[in-house]
Design an enzyme around this catalytic site. Structure first.
Site, PDB file in Angstrom:
ATOM      1  N   HIS A  76       1.036  -1.208  -0.023  1.00 51.46           N
ATOM      2  CA  HIS A  76       0.162  -0.041  -0.192  1.00 51.46           C
ATOM      3  C   HIS A  76       1.010   1.295   0.032  1.00 51.46           C
ATOM      4  O   HIS A  76       1.879   1.295   0.451  1.00 51.46           O
ATOM      5  CB  HIS A  76      -1.010  -0.044   1.206  1.00 51.46           C
ATOM      6  CG  HIS A  76      -0.058  -0.065   2.537  1.00 51.46           C
ATOM      7  ND1 HIS A  76       0.552   1.326   2.923  1.00 51.46           N
ATOM      8  CD2 HIS A  76      -0.161  -0.918   3.338  1.00 51.46           C
ATOM      9  CE1 HIS A  76       0.900   1.076   4.182  1.00 51.46           C
ATOM     10  NE2 HIS A  76       0.788  -0.281   4.498  1.00 51.46           N
TER      11      HIS A  76
ATOM     12  N   GLU B 101      -2.220  -6.842   7.927  1.00 53.59           N
ATOM     13  CA  GLU B 101      -0.912  -6.706   8.482  1.00 53.59           C
ATOM     14  C   GLU B 101      -0.786  -7.455   9.868  1.00 53.59           C
ATOM     15  O   GLU B 101      -1.714  -7.885  10.386  1.00 53.59           O
ATOM     16  CB  GLU B 101      -0.194  -5.382   8.651  1.00 53.59           C
ATOM     17  CG  GLU B 101       0.724  -5.353   9.054  1.00 53.59           C
ATOM     18  CD  GLU B 101       2.224  -5.571   8.352  1.00 53.59           C
ATOM     19  OE1 GLU B 101       2.376  -6.768   8.224  1.00 53.59           O
ATOM     20  OE2 GLU B 101       2.963  -4.782   7.677  1.00 53.59           O
TER      21      GLU B 101
END
Length: 195
Positions: free
Chosen positions: A9, A79
């Site tokens: 990202h 994550e």
């Protein structure tokens, strides 16, 4: 056989300052949005048969700005849950735990929002995601939009290495892509950390 394109990202305020952003949903900065848009031409050249993303907004927004469509949020791509280290920099953690290393020492337990996760748990999630992705590669490329540490563990597992081998891979910069492939029957990294 297609390739697995792993997109990290774009930049967030936390990635800019080095803070551990596991499950905290931190938005992209203007620079993060620009980096995501810059990936669009490279990704448009690919024959993508499927796109998966972490369900966190920083990953989904990166996918959107990079021109990826048909994105499937996948909770296995979120994550690492940093537990009690959520929001802290490595320097802050080492101040209270000298010599701390994420790959060897793991994380401290946190509260109910961030209970923490051990490396083998992160690896189990990436293994599950790879089990769903590998069959799709017979028809073309697959893109995954995820996070820095998660991408490293996913790559180690792609290569058939123990999850701790992820420490040997450089941390992918925000808004970059890496490509995992198969050459002569062996899994390889064909590109890493490409802006």
């Amino acid at each position: 056989m297609g390739e697995l394109i792993v997109v990290r990202h774009g930049q967030t305020e936390w990635s800019l300052s080095g803070r551990h952003a596991g499950r905290t949903d931190v938005p992209l900065t203007a620079a993060g949005e620009a980096a995501a848009r810059a990936l669009a031409p490279r990704l448009a050249r690919r024959r993508l048969v499927s796109v998966f993303s972490s369900p966190l907004s920083r990953a989904l927004r990166t996918a959107e700005l990079a021109g990826l469509t048909g994105v499937r949020p996948d909770p296995d791509l979120v994550e690492w849950d940093y537990g009690g280290y959520e929001g802290l920099t490595a320097e802050q953690i080492q101040a209270s735990r000298p010599g701390w290393d994420l790959w060897q020492d793991g994380v401290a337990p946190g509260g109910t929002d961030h209970p923490g996760e051990q490396l083998h748990q992160v690896a189990a999630r990436t293994d599950a995601a790879l089990d769903r992705i590998r069959p799709l590669l017979a028809d073309g490329d697959v893109a995954v939009v995820a996070h820095g540490h998660l991408a490293r563990v996913l790559t180690a597992r792609w290569l058939g290495l123990p999850p701790s081998a992820a420490r040997l891979l450089g941390h992918p910069h925000p808004g970059t892509l890496s490509t995992l492939a198969v050459e002569h029957g062996q899994p390889v990294i064909s590109a890493w950390n490409v802006p």
